[in-house]
Design an enzyme around this catalytic site. Structure first.
Site, PDB file in Angstrom:
ATOM      1  N   LYS A 274       0.856  -1.191   0.000  1.00  0.00           N
ATOM      2  CA  LYS A 274       0.000   0.000   0.000  1.00  0.00           C
ATOM      3  C   LYS A 274       0.888   1.234   0.000  1.00  0.00           C
ATOM      4  O   LYS A 274       1.897   1.283   0.700  1.00  0.00           O
ATOM      5  CB  LYS A 274      -0.894   0.016   1.249  1.00  0.00           C
ATOM      6  CG  LYS A 274      -2.017  -1.002   1.209  1.00  0.00           C
ATOM      7  CD  LYS A 274      -2.950  -0.844   2.393  1.00  0.00           C
ATOM      8  CE  LYS A 274      -4.016  -1.914   2.428  1.00  0.00           C
ATOM      9  NZ  LYS A 274      -5.019  -1.786   1.344  1.00  0.00           N
ATOM     10  N   ARG A 348     -10.062 -11.802   1.458  1.00  0.00           N
ATOM     11  CA  ARG A 348     -10.909 -12.840   0.863  1.00  0.00           C
ATOM     12  C   ARG A 348     -10.264 -14.224   0.963  1.00  0.00           C
ATOM     13  O   ARG A 348     -10.954 -15.236   1.006  1.00  0.00           O
ATOM     14  CB  ARG A 348     -11.222 -12.467  -0.600  1.00  0.00           C
ATOM     15  CG  ARG A 348     -10.004 -12.358  -1.473  1.00  0.00           C
ATOM     16  CD  ARG A 348     -10.270 -11.574  -2.760  1.00  0.00           C
ATOM     17  NE  ARG A 348     -10.384 -10.131  -2.521  1.00  0.00           N
ATOM     18  CZ  ARG A 348     -10.673  -9.235  -3.456  1.00  0.00           C
ATOM     19  NH1 ARG A 348     -10.895  -9.623  -4.696  1.00  0.00           N
ATOM     20  NH2 ARG A 348     -10.748  -7.952  -3.158  1.00  0.00           N
TER      21      ARG A 348
HETATM   22  N1  BES Z   1      -8.063  -3.968   3.868  1.00  0.00           N
HETATM   23  C1  BES Z   1      -8.259  -3.556   2.547  1.00  0.00           C
HETATM   24  C2  BES Z   1      -9.596  -2.845   2.319  1.00  0.00           C
HETATM   25  C3  BES Z   1      -9.825  -1.559   3.056  1.00  0.00           C
HETATM   26  C4  BES Z   1      -9.642  -0.346   2.431  1.00  0.00           C
HETATM   27  C5  BES Z   1     -10.294  -1.553   4.345  1.00  0.00           C
HETATM   28  C6  BES Z   1      -9.876   0.833   3.109  1.00  0.00           C
HETATM   29  C7  BES Z   1     -10.549  -0.376   5.033  1.00  0.00           C
HETATM   30  C8  BES Z   1     -10.340   0.822   4.408  1.00  0.00           C
HETATM   31  C9  BES Z   1      -8.211  -4.765   1.604  1.00  0.00           C
HETATM   32  O1  BES Z   1      -7.431  -5.824   2.015  1.00  0.00           O
HETATM   33  C10 BES Z   1      -7.649  -4.278   0.307  1.00  0.00           C
HETATM   34  O2  BES Z   1      -6.566  -3.797   0.309  1.00  0.00           O
HETATM   35  N2  BES Z   1      -8.419  -4.412  -0.767  1.00  0.00           N
HETATM   36  C11 BES Z   1      -8.002  -3.986  -2.042  1.00  0.00           C
HETATM   37  C12 BES Z   1      -8.428  -5.038  -3.047  1.00  0.00           C
HETATM   38  C13 BES Z   1      -7.847  -4.851  -4.407  1.00  0.00           C
HETATM   39  C14 BES Z   1      -6.352  -5.067  -4.374  1.00  0.00           C
HETATM   40  C15 BES Z   1      -8.496  -5.826  -5.361  1.00  0.00           C
HETATM   41  C16 BES Z   1      -8.684  -2.663  -2.342  1.00  0.00           C
HETATM   42  O3  BES Z   1      -9.840  -2.491  -1.977  1.00  0.00           O
HETATM   43  O4  BES Z   1      -8.037  -1.812  -2.922  1.00  0.00           O
HETATM   44 ZN    ZN Z   2      -5.384  -5.637   1.498  1.00  0.00          ZN
END
Ligand code: BES
Ligand code: ZN
Ligand code: ZN
Length: 491
Positions: A274, A348
């Protein structure tokens, strides 16, 4: 906190006397104001007029002067809604509680009639509002809670002829304590709140509530071939766990409900790291597991008549030479294989194993809570959770109950049209879709149940807030606990 009711007499008030004025019920409001003026000998309406008080919702007027009443102060609140919803009573409780504490008053006396309080649910919501507002996260401050904010509300009195049972306080307390447990777990920084810590907390909840607890550790997870949990946790310092808690009611069991909660104690994104500020709040990525644990902690007290099983997969999603690589294929607990094309889509993967295990153990339905996708936040913002549920009736019920609990859900589809987006060229499926991120994640989860109905709740928006809400400070909200507990109680 204490709760009393059964006397209408304003002279019984010794704390902050709260009166609600409504333009829709002008006659009643005026007569109650008159009674207040008569009993106190203070001309409140003149000051209200001077201030230009118009009784709009959110408007409030505070008076130190109480004349011949024994009250510490008087708070007059506006409420310009024709028909109040349960959440309005919660907000009323919250406003009164905040005002009392800011003036260091430790008891509240609501004129029930003025607030339009009639039903037990309304009293429960009011009490919840008072209690929810008390939450502070002070574990990491030099000052103790007492020094930080000296006042807490010690008693609430409802000035009404009707006597309400103390059961109401018991129920709202149980719900708020469960919410506060979830809030604490989410607020604790990830270096302290790791899978080991969460496991200890789960054991504590089990002990206190006489729940059965089983911990699947690294060795057991390997035996079970829980490739999703094992894969995501590979880069972490702490070892993964899957904690299972079981609540069994006394007597006949109507149904078996399995709850699953995402427990990524920190989400760096893994090698798909991230960037920017996106990692800052990722200690919140175990909020789903906190909701489930919070809910389980309330069951011993509230005793629903269904069996409830909690499946809590706990991992850290870290960057290390051991981390899952892009293009790796994981062999999941269900037997399916998954090609990893983004290591940040990790929630997931651990949920898939937990959901598959829940189905293997055989149950009537599975409900999961997860801070699963940023896409859900883009679609619905911070107030709404995304609700995926193919059963129209159940979805409507959860939405309705959520509204009453002050937790908003909006339905999104398990869109079969997009299932093809999960096709992989090397494995059974891949871990990302092609657009519609919240839906792709939900469809991915649905690949891991064969016959058991799955309800998926994406709480990425409402679980953690960067601004305070009516009754939650900045940070964890405990969103979902109240609705799921009420849902379980309704079965
Ligand atoms: N933990 C994050 C989702 C999230 C985002 C939670 C903001 C709380 C606040 C999750 O694991 C994630 O990073 N999801 C990605 C998925 C993508 C890579 C397909 C996302 O939502 O960007
Ligand atoms: Zn994530
Ligand atoms: Zn995540």
């Amino acid at each position: 906190m204490k709760f009393v009711s059964g006397s209408k007499d304003l002279k019984q008030s010794k704390g902050l006397l709260v009166l609600v004025v409504s333009p829709q019920e002008l006659k009643k409001s005026i007569s109650l104001l008159k009674e207040l003026e008569k009993k106190s000998g203070v001309k409140y309406s003149q000051s209200l007029k001077r201030e230009g008080f118009s009784a709009k919702s959110g408007e409030s007027s505070f008076f130190k002067e109480t004349g011949s009443l024994k009250s510490k102060a008087v708070l007059i609140l506006g409420a310009d809604k024709k028909k109040k919803e349960l959440e309005d009573f919660r907000k009323l409780g919250a406003t009164a509680s905040k005002t009392a504490r800011s003036y260091k008053i430790d008891s509240l006396d609501f004129v029930a009639e003025s607030a339009g309080i009639a039903s037990a649910e309304e009293v429960q919501a009011l009490l919840e509002g008072v209690l929810l507002t008390e939450y502070q996260f002070t574990k990491y401050r030099k000052k103790t809670r007492q020094q930080f904010d000296q006042t807490t509300v010690r008693s609430v009195q409802l000035l009404s002829r009707k006597k309400y049972t103390s059961q109401l306080l018991k129920r709202s307390k149980a719900l708020v304590e469960a919410t506060d447990l979830a809030r604490d777990l989410v607020n604790i920084p990830a270096s302290d709140c790791n899978p080991s810590y969460m496991t200890r907390q789960a054991k504590k909840v089990a002990k206190d509530g006489k729940l059965k607890v089983q911990v699947y550790d690294l060795a057991k997870l390997k035996k079970m071939k829980a490739g999703g949990i094992l894969g995501v946790s590979r880069g972490g310092n702490d070892t993964p766990r899957l904690v299972k808690l079981t609540y069994r009611p006394k007597g006949a069991i109507k149904k078996v409900i399995s709850l699953v909660g995402k427990g990524v104690t920190f989400d760096t994104g893994g090698l798909s790291i991230k960037t920017g500020g996106h990692m800052n709040e990722m200690k919140c990525d175990m909020a789903g597991s906190a909701v489930v644990l919070g809910a389980m902690s309330a069951l011993a007290e509230l005793k629903p008549s269904v069996e409830v099983r909690a499946y809590i997969p706990l991992v850290e999603n870290m960057v290390s030479e051991k981390s899952v690589l892009l293009g790796d294929v994981l062999h999941m607990l269900s037997g399916k294989t998954v090609e990893i094309l983004n290591t940040d889509a990790e929630g997931r993967l651990i949920l898939a194993d937990a959901i598959a295990l829940a189905e293997k153990d055989s149950c009537d339905e599975i409900i999961d809570f997860a801070t699963l996708t940023g896409a859900c936040v883009v679609a619905l913002g911070d107030d709404y959770a995304g609700l995926f549920c193919n059963d129209e009736k159940k979805a409507a019920k959860i939405i309705d109950m959520g509204k009453d609990c002050g937790e908003l859900f909006w339905r999104l589809p398990f869109a079969e049209e997009y299932r093809g987006h999960l096709k992989s060229s090397v494995a059974d499926i891949k871990n990302i879709g092609e657009g519609a991120g919240a839906i792709a994640a939900a469809l991915f989860l649905s690949e891991f149940v064969e016959k058991t109905p799955l309800t998926h709740i994406d709480i990425a928006g409402p679980a953690f807030r960067s601004k305070p809400t009516e009754y939650s400070p900045i940070g964890a909200t405990g969103f979902g606990v109240r609705t799921i507990v009420e849902y379980l109680m309704s079965l």
